[in-house]
Design an enzyme around this catalytic site. Structure first.
Site, PDB file in Angstrom:
ATOM      1  N   VAL A 102     100.930  21.585  66.492  1.00 57.81           N
ATOM      2  CA  VAL A 102     100.980  23.011  66.817  1.00 57.81           C
ATOM      3  C   VAL A 102     101.440  23.812  65.599  1.00 57.81           C
ATOM      4  CG1 VAL A 102     101.991  24.763  68.322  1.00 57.81           C
ATOM      5  CG2 VAL A 102     101.342  22.538  69.269  1.00 57.81           C
ATOM      6  N   CYS A 152     100.334  23.963  78.020  1.00 56.94           N
ATOM      7  CA  CYS A 152      98.915  24.240  77.776  1.00 56.94           C
ATOM      8  C   CYS A 152      98.061  23.945  79.011  1.00 56.94           C
ATOM      9  CB  CYS A 152      98.421  23.432  76.583  1.00 56.94           C
ATOM     10  SG  CYS A 152      98.849  21.673  76.601  1.00 56.94           S
ATOM     11  N   SER A 169      95.571  15.525  71.701  1.00 58.38           N
ATOM     12  CA  SER A 169      96.477  16.366  70.914  1.00 58.38           C
ATOM     13  C   SER A 169      97.547  17.016  71.771  1.00 58.38           C
ATOM     14  CB  SER A 169      95.689  17.440  70.163  1.00 58.38           C
ATOM     15  OG  SER A 169      94.927  18.228  71.066  1.00 58.38           O
ATOM     16  N   HIS A 173      91.388  20.906  76.943  1.00 60.08           N
ATOM     17  CA  HIS A 173      91.696  20.394  78.285  1.00 60.08           C
ATOM     18  C   HIS A 173      90.650  20.906  79.270  1.00 60.08           C
ATOM     19  CE1 HIS A 173      95.257  18.937  76.560  1.00 60.08           C
ATOM     20  NE2 HIS A 173      96.168  19.706  77.118  1.00 60.08           N
TER      21      HIS A 173
END
Length: 355
Positions: free
Chosen positions: A16, A150, A180, A243
């Site tokens: 990030v 997220c 990730s 995602h």
């Protein structure tokens, strides 16, 4: 003319952290002024970072020295971006807030503090007023604002405009999440290659908890008792970024999928009204293609790339149930990009300026 604000990125060599570096390289008024790290202190950033995103290390950043995570060394810094890991983040962020810094955190450590905003700028921008209570309670000159998980953002962003405008009874969410999302080096290959790895009840529950809080803080257009039943089942697969989330929504009365489509397509929030630099024109991009969205093709959707959630496969299951699928770029919209957008909103509303 707006003055330039200097940002410090904690954990700047993490997945990030590098997205913050990449996205701030061309920002009109927030610039990277301090790169904080742990094991790489004293070395040039380009020498120690594993640049696992698009492009290259920005030229103006490459030779910057990685420095200690110490607020006493950051006299000329205006904003702290903190993508530190769970457990380590909490006390560090508190220390920065005590020293007068505004902290934008992607960590879970303060997400459920009652006076800390859990902010998606398009969904619940009014919650930044909690900062005033936070400062008063702790006697801090600075403050902490968090961004959601997220995974939660991939569901909450499309669910929120539906929740604002319709009476929802329940929603069931199934997520298929990229590697990730677990950071670097992440998941052992033998756990995830040739496999779908369930993330377990703890991850399921925190996803539900965060989405529930976000939805409860929206400004609703309908009268309801807010008694919404949510469930989530979360998984990891061997894609790198993005995602994929399948969402079933059941309503308290008959509803048409066309009305849901119109609601999602027309949704705009405060960042769009304010024309914030990192705000996509449309936070939700709809696709009518039967085989979309797909992680590979849609994770970089929007302008800036990766800042829009792509929603498709809208289907009427029965008179009171619809299905939709979303794709969110987890390290951009779901982390660094969401953090930068939060900072822009705080600047616009007067919470970030000269300390």
């Amino acid at each position: 003319m707006r003055r330039t604000l200097k940002a410090a990125i904690l954990g700047s060599t993490g997945l990030v952290g590098i997205e913050y570096v990449r996205m701030l390289a061309n920002h009109p008024y927030i610039k990277v002024g301090y790169l904080a790290g742990k094991g790489s202190v004293g070395k040039p950033y380009e020498e120690v970072v594993r640049w696992q995103t698009v492009g290259q290390v920005p030229k103006e950043i490459a030779d910057m020295e990685v420095k200690p995570t110490d607020p006493k060394l950051m006299d000329d810094v205006d904003i702290i971006f903190s993508p530190l890991p769970q457990g380590a983040a909490g006390p560090v962020e508190e220390e920065f807030a005590k020293h007068g810094f505004p902290v934008i955190s992607n960590s879970p450590d303060h997400r459920f503090d009652l006076d800390v905003p859990l902010l998606i700028p398009e969904i619940n921008p009014h919650t930044i007023s909690l900062i005033d209570k936070q400062r008063e309670r702790h006697d801090w000159r600075g403050f902490i604002v968090t961004t959601p998980l997220c995974t939660a953002q991939g569901a909450a962003i499309p669910l929120a405009p539906i929740y604002m405008n319709f009476r929802i009874d329940s929603s069931l969410i199934t997520t298929i999440q990229s590697l990730s999302g677990a950071g670097y080096p992440g998941i052992p290959s033998l756990d995830v290659v040739d496999n779908v790895l369930p993330l377990g009840d703890n991850y399921d529950n925190k996803t539900v908890k965060e989405i529930s809080r976000i939805l409860s803080e929206t400004k609703r257009m309908v009268n309801d008792d807010n008694d919404l039943s949510l469930g989530a089942t979360t998984h990891r697969i061997s894609t790198i970024h993005g995602h994929y989330e399948v969402i079933y929504v059941t309503f308290r009365e008959d509803v048409s999928v066309e009305k849901i489509r119109e609601t999602l397509d027309s949704f705009r929030g405060e960042p769009q009204k304010l024309k914030l630099p990192t705000a996509p024109d449309k936070p939700i991009l709809l696709t009518n293609q039967d085989a979309r969205p797909q992680v590979y093709f849609d994770r970089w959707a929007g302008d800036p790339p990766g800042m829009s959630v792509v929603v498709g496969r809208l289907s009427q299951i029965n008179r009171r149930t619809i299905r939709l699928v979303s794709v969110v770029h987890n390290t951009v919209r779901g982390a660094a990009g969401g953090g930068i957008l939060a900072a822009e909103l705080l600047v616009e509303k007067g919470y970030i300026d000269k300390r």
